[in-house]
Scaffold this active site. Structure first.
Site, short mmCIF file in Angstrom:
data_model
loop_
_atom_site.label_atom_id
_atom_site.label_comp_id
_atom_site.label_asym_id
_atom_site.label_seq_id
_atom_site.Cartn_x
_atom_site.Cartn_y
_atom_site.Cartn_z
N LYS A 284 0.85 -1.19 0.00
CA LYS A 284 0.00 0.00 0.00
C LYS A 284 0.88 1.23 0.00
CE LYS A 284 -4.57 -0.83 1.97
NZ LYS A 284 -5.46 -0.59 3.11
N GLU A 370 -19.25 -8.53 9.90
CA GLU A 370 -20.31 -7.90 10.68
C GLU A 370 -21.28 -8.92 11.27
OE1 GLU A 370 -18.85 -4.97 7.57
OE2 GLU A 370 -19.54 -7.06 7.53
N ARG A 398 -25.53 -5.43 7.26
CA ARG A 398 -25.02 -6.77 6.98
C ARG A 398 -25.23 -7.72 8.15
NH1 ARG A 398 -19.45 -6.78 3.75
NH2 ARG A 398 -20.40 -6.44 1.73
#
Length: 621
Positions: A284, A370, A398
């Site tokens: 990243k 979740e 979710r």
């Protein structure tokens, strides 16, 4: 903002992936360098998601170079990493408008481009959608290819594994690229893996492998020996046979910043039959040192000077509601060792950094899961702990079944701290917290509270934490108003609103942080103003009193009008047979596009001027 394309001679020629595919492969490294420089130059001037895109430059170039997009389908998971994709697919000159009102969408968006196969915002949807597209492509019979790019973080969600399991079972032609930006591979190992990946993905090796399996199929002992030999060979360079056990042909890990190595490997894999998984290692923030060193800080950035090692510091502001929640967690954990806090991979966003450091034994990051987060909280509650689930409004969607099935039906004392409720701004339709009151209000056993300021927020968190039932405190993205915070033992009476001021004829019932704008409107209209505080249980007594002394009730909320807090008021008024006019003000029945919170509130008529205008139109003034 304009960028001088003369500084990017190759990129200036690329207005679509077709232009990219007309360039010789030996120029792809130069194109990648220009693309990285352009991304840095553009985002530093406009703001936006940053580190993720820097990490996918070479992969984006390689995929569009090898695959015939948009005929071939390319799906990006989440979409933070899709800025290079937008640049190469005809949106280069609009990149400076990204995440701004009427500008480019922050994520891949079907309405925006034919190259955006799937609209995304939440993680871990790519493999499921890609498998559906692969099945459709087979039925279509035009040799259309399908690729999904998923990060190692998104791969932590159960949905990704459900899709992998199904794909391995039905064995349709598709490629899943696992973009692993946590792994660090050295130059030598990377080069070795690139060489072996090309070999393992080549037609000679795969032909021998598949052919030998067919030939040896009726000779179990020899087949077993051959299989073990193959696994031994691959065990030298492959970190795990996990994906192979799921039915995927696994290649990698290879260096995700070697564009030519990627092109060669992907070319080989493009023609392979069945489900394929290419594991690439990336960094990243690649190419920009500060982002490489701190990719979390550089995940999404304001405007900044690329020559300055530090991002500009925001002007001192009042604490955000996320910080107010984090402060409450720490204060409460000091006096209650049974408090346990759960987050589905949103430690920074939910204001839990200090808590995680000070109370590591009471803090649980369950990754992007979740559903698991909610049922895990149920188990903790049954076991005598006092769980707090910190979750964004749009992410709680979710875990809806788990909230009903595992928490509410069993009436377990779990507190949900629902962040980013209402209009969130630049992330757009996938992240607006438009629906939580509507989908929560119908669930029995649930107490639902909406604070008007940070003091009320902590009072409600105190109250919810001490209840013996499930509870929700929903609060917005943004800053508080400077109120003095309460002590940890201060609570409020359930289902009781507060009259802020008294007026005539019109009564404004405000839910949550809309109170500030509602107050301006109420003063202008000489209206009664009530901070309702509770969506459930609703303060019916205060409604009874208003009905007897007013001609119009106006409800104001930062939630969908359909099924929201105002609907609860309507239902009570109808149930009592009251004859009074009611106006519900909130989010209309549409998905709300990106823009700043102020811009969106103004457009929707949720600022004070809009509230006044809606009331005047309703009353015919």
């Amino acid at each position: 903002m304009t960028t001088n394309l003369a500084d990017y001679p190759f990129l200036a020629q690329i207005n679509s992936p077709k232009d990219l595919r007309n360039i010789s492969q030996d120029q792809l490294s130069r194109i990648s360098n220009e693309l990285r420089s352009y991304l840095l130059n553009s985002v530093s001037k406009s703001s936006g998601h940053f580190a993720s895109g820097l990490g996918t430059i070479e992969l984006t170039v390689a995929l569009h170079y090898v695959y015939n997009t948009p005929f071939d389908h390319l799906i990006w998971d989440v979409g933070h990493q899709a800025y290079p994709h937008k640049i190469l697919t005809g949106r280069r000159d609009q990149l400076h408008t990204i995440r701004q009102k009427d500008g480019l969408h922050p994520f891949p968006w079907r309405e925006e481009s034919e190259y955006d196969t799937l609209s995304v915002g939440h993680s871990s949807t790519s493999i499921s959608a890609a498998l559906g597209l692969a099945v459709a492509a087979e039925k279509e019979g035009k040799n259309r290819k399908t690729v999904a790019v998923i990060g190692d973080g998104a791969m932590t969600a159960g949905m990704a594994f459900e899709a992998l399991n199904h794909a391995g079972d039905i064995r349709k032609d598709m490629l899943v690229v696992l973009n692993d930006n946590e792994m660090s591979i050295s130059e030598n190992v990377g080069a070795l893996n690139n060489h072996l990946a090309k070999m393992l993905s080549g037609s000679v090796y795969t032909g021998l492998r598949e052919g030998s399996k067919r030939i040896l199929n009726n000779l179990p002992p020899i087949k077993e020996l051959a299989s073990r030999a193959e696994e031994h060979l691959k065990g030298m360079v492959v970190p795990s046979t996990f994906f192979e056990e799921l039915g995927f042909n696994y290649i990698g890990p290879i260096d995700g910043h070697d564009v030519n190595g990627l092109v060669e490997t992907i070319k080989n894999m493009r023609s392979l039959k069945g489900p394929q998984l290419l594991h690439i290692a990336t960094k990243k923030g690649k190419g920009y040192h500060a982002a490489e060193q701190d990719p979390i800080k550089y995940h999404a950035v304001p405007k900044f000077n690329p020559n300055d090692a530090n991002l500009p510091k925001a002007k001192p502001a009042l604490p955000t509601y996320s910080q107010i929640f984090g402060d409450w967690l720490c204060k409460t954990a000091e006096v209650d060792k049974k408090l346990v806090a759960i987050t589905p991979a949103m430690r920074e966003g939910s204001g839990m950094v200090e808590f995680s450091q000070r109370f590591p034994d009471q803090y649980y990051d369950v990754a992007i899961a979740e559903q698991h987060a909610v049922t895990y909280a149920a188990g903790l509650a049954i076991g005598g702990q006092k769980p707090v689930v910190a979750i964004y409004s749009s992410f709680l969607q979710r875990g809806y079944d788990q909230l009903i099935h595992d928490i509410a039906i069993q009436n377990l004392p779990v507190l949900f701290a629902v962040d980013r409720a209402g209009i969130v701004g630049a992330d757009g339709a996938t992240h607006q917290g438009s629906f939580d009151l509507s989908f929560l209000r119908c669930i029995p056993n649930l107490v639902i509270m909406a604070p008007s300021n940070e003091r009320e927020c902590q009072l409600m968190l105190n109250t919810g934490h001490q209840l013996n039932t499930p509870s929700v405190v929903r609060y917005p993205r943004g800053n508080g108003t400077g109120e003095v915070l309460p002590k940890v033992d201060e609570v409020i009476e359930l289902g009781k609103g507060l009259t802020i001021n008294s007026g005539q004829e019109i009564a404004v019932l405000s839910f949550g942080t809309m109170l500030g704008e509602a107050k301006v409107a109420a003063e202008e209209l000489n209206a009664t103003l009530i901070d309702m505080r509770f969506i459930k249980p609703l303060d019916q007594q205060i409604i009874d009193e208003i009905v007897s002394s007013h001609e119009l009730i106006v409800t104001v909320e930062d939630n969908a009008i359909a099924g929201g807090a105002g609907s609860g008021v309507n239902e009570y008024i109808l149930s009592q047979g009251y004859a009074i006019k009611v106006l519900n003000i909130g989010i209309p029945d549409q998905f709300i596009k990106h823009g700043t919170q102020a811009e969106v509130h103004e457009e929707l008529g949720l600022d004070s001027i809009g509230i006044i205008n809606k009331i005047n139109q309703f009353t015919g003034i």
